[in-house]
Design an enzyme around this catalytic site. Sequence first.
Site, PDB file in Angstrom:
ATOM      1  CG  ASP A 113       0.591  -2.135   0.161  1.00 50.46           C
ATOM      2  OD1 ASP A 113       1.166  -3.176  -0.210  1.00 50.46           O
ATOM      3  OD2 ASP A 113       0.051  -1.356  -0.642  1.00 50.46           O
ATOM      4  CG  ASP A 315      -0.196  -7.599  -2.871  1.00 46.27           C
ATOM      5  OD1 ASP A 315       0.547  -6.831  -2.226  1.00 46.27           O
ATOM      6  OD2 ASP A 315      -1.190  -7.201  -3.512  1.00 46.27           O
TER       7      ASP A 315
END
Length: 435
Positions: A113, A315
């Site tokens: 992440d 992202d």
Amino acid sequence: MDLATTLLFFVLLISSTKALDPCGSRSDDSDLSVIPIYGRCSPFNPPRPESWVNTIINMASKDPARVKYLSSLVAQKTTKVPIASGQQILSIGNYVVKVKLGTPGQTMFMVLDTSNDVAWVPCSGCTGCSATTFSPNASSSYGSMDCYLPKCTQARGLSCPATGTTACSFNQSYGGDSSFSANLVQDSLTLANDVVPNFAFGCINTISGQSVPSQGLLGLGRGPMSLLSQSGALYSSVFSYCLPSFKSYYFSGSLKLGPVGQPNNIKTTPLLKNPHRPSLYYVNLTGVSVGRVRVPVAPEYLAFNPNTGAGTIIDSGTVVTRFVQPLYEAIRNEFVKQMKGPFTTIGVFETCFDASAEVEAPPVTLHFQGLSMKLPMENSFLHTSEGSRACLAIAPVPNNVNAAMNVIANLQQQNHRILFDVANSRLGIAREACN
């Protein structure tokens, strides 16, 4: 056959077996392998058999919640209110990396992440956790962390009690319907051939709900608790990844940590920093083209504004690229103008058409300051399981998101090398076949 020949035969047999094992580790490589969470080499199984496009739609169903979270991130400050109050720490577990925690190392598959900092894993004795947990008692290098240590404040944003000594504990919401409690601890983190000593992470002791990644999360954000910050000079604040297609079963993607081995000739765009959302990787998106047409959109829907959070981020945890409504509509309208209809809606995808016309579809190109990213068909379209319909794989930002933030998601990043050079404030993009 003499003894020496027999031994040589078995050595070659074992070596060949390892070489043919697509899930085997790369003992001669310092890169970390990256796999989709539902790949054959992953310990996680799909919740149920589904078609390809339905799998993507289901994974993308949590994108709106994640985008809302990303748009609400603010710098962590020391307060008397838990940082989890009123916030949701969200990510979608689409890609995992295999790491080892402790001494000797215990294997964990942690979600990758880029928009979170604090790492965390479920620990033994945890209530509501999966069968695979980290066992602190089995590690000789494990250590607890006191509330008064600076890292504790960075992790939980709380002041310590006026008197007494307490462990560094914190709570976080996750996935909209889940939450967990953890203690901040430290232990050795092994990444391929590298060891990061005294790595601070959350040791989860209670989970409520089903959304928390079952073997934890590895934060690659820009904040003080991220892997980049905690590894110091080891990686010089540089990493890159190549994400394989969701259809790829094996350890075909890679996470390269540190400046060594990164591509030399790669086009880059400046990384922008938002002091109010310090973990996020902002870039300057200057426009979008459909075919040869630059879609018309007002500059404010592209501009970076650190005060409001507006702009564009890269992202790893969002599935489908999301654009603010005016930009999305301009892209959709130009695509419809250049393609043959009729068009239908499937899930979050509004522009689905007869798959036989895909070869005539205009490419979508993302223009950044200093480089352009022309999306190949595999990064642009999704097909229904029977292959009769193809959908343009972008969607609008949810209406409940206040800031005008665009998100370049992992479906569009697949089979590209994405370089994050935080030290030199630049992000690179290059095509690379990692399937």
